[in-house]
Design an enzyme around this catalytic site. Structure first.
Site, PDB file in Angstrom:
ATOM      1  N   ASP A  81     -60.087 -21.108  57.861  1.00  0.00           N
ATOM      2  CA  ASP A  81     -60.229 -22.706  57.791  1.00  0.00           C
ATOM      3  C   ASP A  81     -59.629 -23.038  56.514  1.00  0.00           C
ATOM      4  O   ASP A  81     -59.286 -22.584  55.568  1.00  0.00           O
ATOM      5  CB  ASP A  81     -61.680 -23.004  57.667  1.00  0.00           C
ATOM      6  CG  ASP A  81     -62.395 -22.109  56.671  1.00  0.00           C
ATOM      7  OD1 ASP A  81     -62.079 -21.065  56.397  1.00  0.00           O
ATOM      8  OD2 ASP A  81     -63.581 -22.687  56.085  1.00  0.00           O
ATOM      9  N   GLU A 139     -65.211 -20.208  56.446  1.00  0.00           N
ATOM     10  CA  GLU A 139     -65.835 -19.585  54.857  1.00  0.00           C
ATOM     11  C   GLU A 139     -65.980 -20.720  53.999  1.00  0.00           C
ATOM     12  O   GLU A 139     -66.862 -20.603  53.155  1.00  0.00           O
ATOM     13  CB  GLU A 139     -64.697 -18.727  54.822  1.00  0.00           C
ATOM     14  CG  GLU A 139     -64.745 -17.892  53.290  1.00  0.00           C
ATOM     15  CD  GLU A 139     -64.751 -18.608  52.051  1.00  0.00           C
ATOM     16  OE1 GLU A 139     -65.450 -18.240  51.229  1.00  0.00           O
ATOM     17  OE2 GLU A 139     -63.830 -19.389  52.093  1.00  0.00           O
ATOM     18  N   GLU A 140     -65.349 -21.964  54.124  1.00  0.00           N
ATOM     19  CA  GLU A 140     -65.462 -23.037  53.098  1.00  0.00           C
ATOM     20  C   GLU A 140     -66.875 -23.545  52.904  1.00  0.00           C
ATOM     21  O   GLU A 140     -67.228 -24.073  51.907  1.00  0.00           O
ATOM     22  CB  GLU A 140     -64.266 -23.951  53.348  1.00  0.00           C
ATOM     23  CG  GLU A 140     -62.816 -23.604  52.876  1.00  0.00           C
ATOM     24  CD  GLU A 140     -62.744 -23.017  51.625  1.00  0.00           C
ATOM     25  OE1 GLU A 140     -63.543 -23.239  50.447  1.00  0.00           O
ATOM     26  OE2 GLU A 140     -61.478 -22.604  51.183  1.00  0.00           O
ATOM     27  N   HIS A 363     -57.799 -24.700  45.492  1.00  0.00           N
ATOM     28  CA  HIS A 363     -58.452 -26.213  45.783  1.00  0.00           C
ATOM     29  C   HIS A 363     -57.845 -27.470  45.087  1.00  0.00           C
ATOM     30  O   HIS A 363     -58.402 -28.296  45.194  1.00  0.00           O
ATOM     31  CB  HIS A 363     -59.986 -25.989  45.485  1.00  0.00           C
ATOM     32  CG  HIS A 363     -60.756 -25.318  46.342  1.00  0.00           C
ATOM     33  ND1 HIS A 363     -62.309 -25.534  46.707  1.00  0.00           N
ATOM     34  CD2 HIS A 363     -60.438 -23.911  47.031  1.00  0.00           C
ATOM     35  CE1 HIS A 363     -62.537 -24.403  47.297  1.00  0.00           C
ATOM     36  NE2 HIS A 363     -61.576 -23.524  47.611  1.00  0.00           N
TER      37      HIS A 363
END
Length: 392
Positions: A81, A139-140, A363
């Site tokens: 993701d 996962e995020e 990020h």
């Protein structure tokens, strides 16, 4: 065998870069990885891996069976993701999906999982045991691993390997950590209820915004005075909602954040510790409150024996200088830890940093990787799997 693994991986390297760029160009958010999953399933099928789609909503499971002379099955987990971040790079293969970006390197992770499957599939006739490839969604938001486990992804799995890119480690090096790698992370929501009134007469009201500020300040101050500093806690309030007008006292404020910790006892104590502080502050000023604390993921604790296999794999493939021993854990979180409730495992850090230019952190809208790291990661993972079956 290492020479053969390297030869196959080098032949595949241009294709692996194409795969990474395709995935990077078409990122999808957590739980929405439909096209990515279909693409992954297609690549796996093309190299003879048995595929199951829709495992854990949008997850993909691939099974590669060797000679069966070794009854063990080892898993390789990678995540798929992307993040709700607008890409700020000028890459020719930058995201085409506005506001979505692979800013955490999951495009590289997916490529490493596929590359490892492509390499090992060419060696299946000599592979003693079985390998399960887990391509995980979400996962995020720390949910995808649980989704996959609930649908049987770890059934019959004896051990598991994982990987995460790390821009602060230069390309060509691998970060290896014995023991605790990441923190436990939990969701936190605090609602403070006061009483509205005119902004000119705050003494006639109960100001929820002001009380919320006291709660935030008290929580942060209390960490340094009521917790053992050798057992770190990071409490982040990342979102505040409250108020209706600039000249009116707010009667309700909602605080949303996360709590991170490394020590099991501290992790267990955090919900009650937070609620006690919120209660004391709110009662002092006559406000009501509600604390919702939700456990997300525990710490990733690497198995010593499997970590030794990874370290030996790196040394054998790239030399001792390629090993970077990580002596301190990260306060970041990883739902790879969910798999470790089912079987021992280890996760290593893949160095993706450029040696001659600025490396932006995970990020960040300008995050990028040195793509030569893909070959390093695939060879390391494939060799670790091979060495796993040489150990008892």
């Amino acid at each position: 065998m290492l020479d053969r693994i390297k030869d196959i991986a080098k032949q595949l390297a241009p294709r692996l870069i194409e795969i990474r760029r395709h995935i990077h160009t078409h990122p999808e958010l957590s739980g929405q990885e439909y096209q990515t999953a279909a693409y992954v399933a297609g690549v796996l099928s093309s190299c003879g891996v048995q595929v199951r789609e829709g495992v854990g909503k949008t997850g993909v499971l691939g099974d590669l069976t060797g000679q069966n002379s070794d009854p063990r099955r080892v898993a390789v987990r990678t995540d798929m993701d992307a993040l709700p971040i607008h890409e700020g790079t000028d890459l020719s293969f930058a995201s085409r999906n506005a506001g979505i970006m692979h800013a955490c390197g999951h495009d590289v992770h997916t490529t490493l999982g596929l590359g490892t499957a492509m390499v090992l599939s060419q060696l299946a006739d000599e592979l003693p045991g079985s390998v399960r490839f887990l391509f995980q969604p979400a996962e995020e938001i720390a949910q995808g691993a649980s989704w996959m486990v609930e649908e049987g992804a770890m059934e019959g799995v004896d051990n598991i390997f994982g990987v995460h890119v790390f821009p602060s480690i230069p390309c060509g090096r691998i970060g290896v950590c014995y023991g605790t790698l990441t923190a436990a992370a939990d969701d936190l929501e605090i609602t403070i209820t006061g009483e509205s009134g005119h902004g000119a007469r705050p003494y006639e009201a109960i100001d929820a915004i002001w009380i919320a500020a006291q709660v935030i300040t008290t929580l942060q101050q209390a960490i340094s005075r009521t917790h053992n500093p050798l057992r770190p806690v990071v409490l982040t309030i990342g979102k505040i909602q409250g108020g209706r007008a600039p000249n009116a006292i707010a009667d309700c404020v909602k605080l949303s954040g996360m709590a991170r910790s490394l020590h099991p006892e501290t992790h267990a104590e955090l919900p009650q510790w937070i609620e006690n502080i919120v209660a004391n502050v709110c009662q002092t000023y006559g406000a009501g409150y509600e604390v919702k604390y939700r456990r997300l993921v525990p710490s990733v604790i690497n198995d010593i024996g499997l970590t030794q296999i990874v370290e030996a794999s790196v040394e054998e493939a790239w030399g001792k200088e390629a090993v970077q021993l990580l002596t301190e854990p990260s306060l970041g979180a990883e739902d790879f830890s969910v798999y470790l409730d089912k079987a021992p495992g280890t996760m290593f850090r893949l160095g993706v940093g450029y040696r001659d230019q600025r490396n932006y952190p995970l990020h960040h809208p300008q995050f990028d990787v040195d793509e030569t790291s893909i070959l390093t990661g695939v060879v390391t993972m494939a060799n670790a799997v091979w060495k796993y079956f040489q150990t008892t």
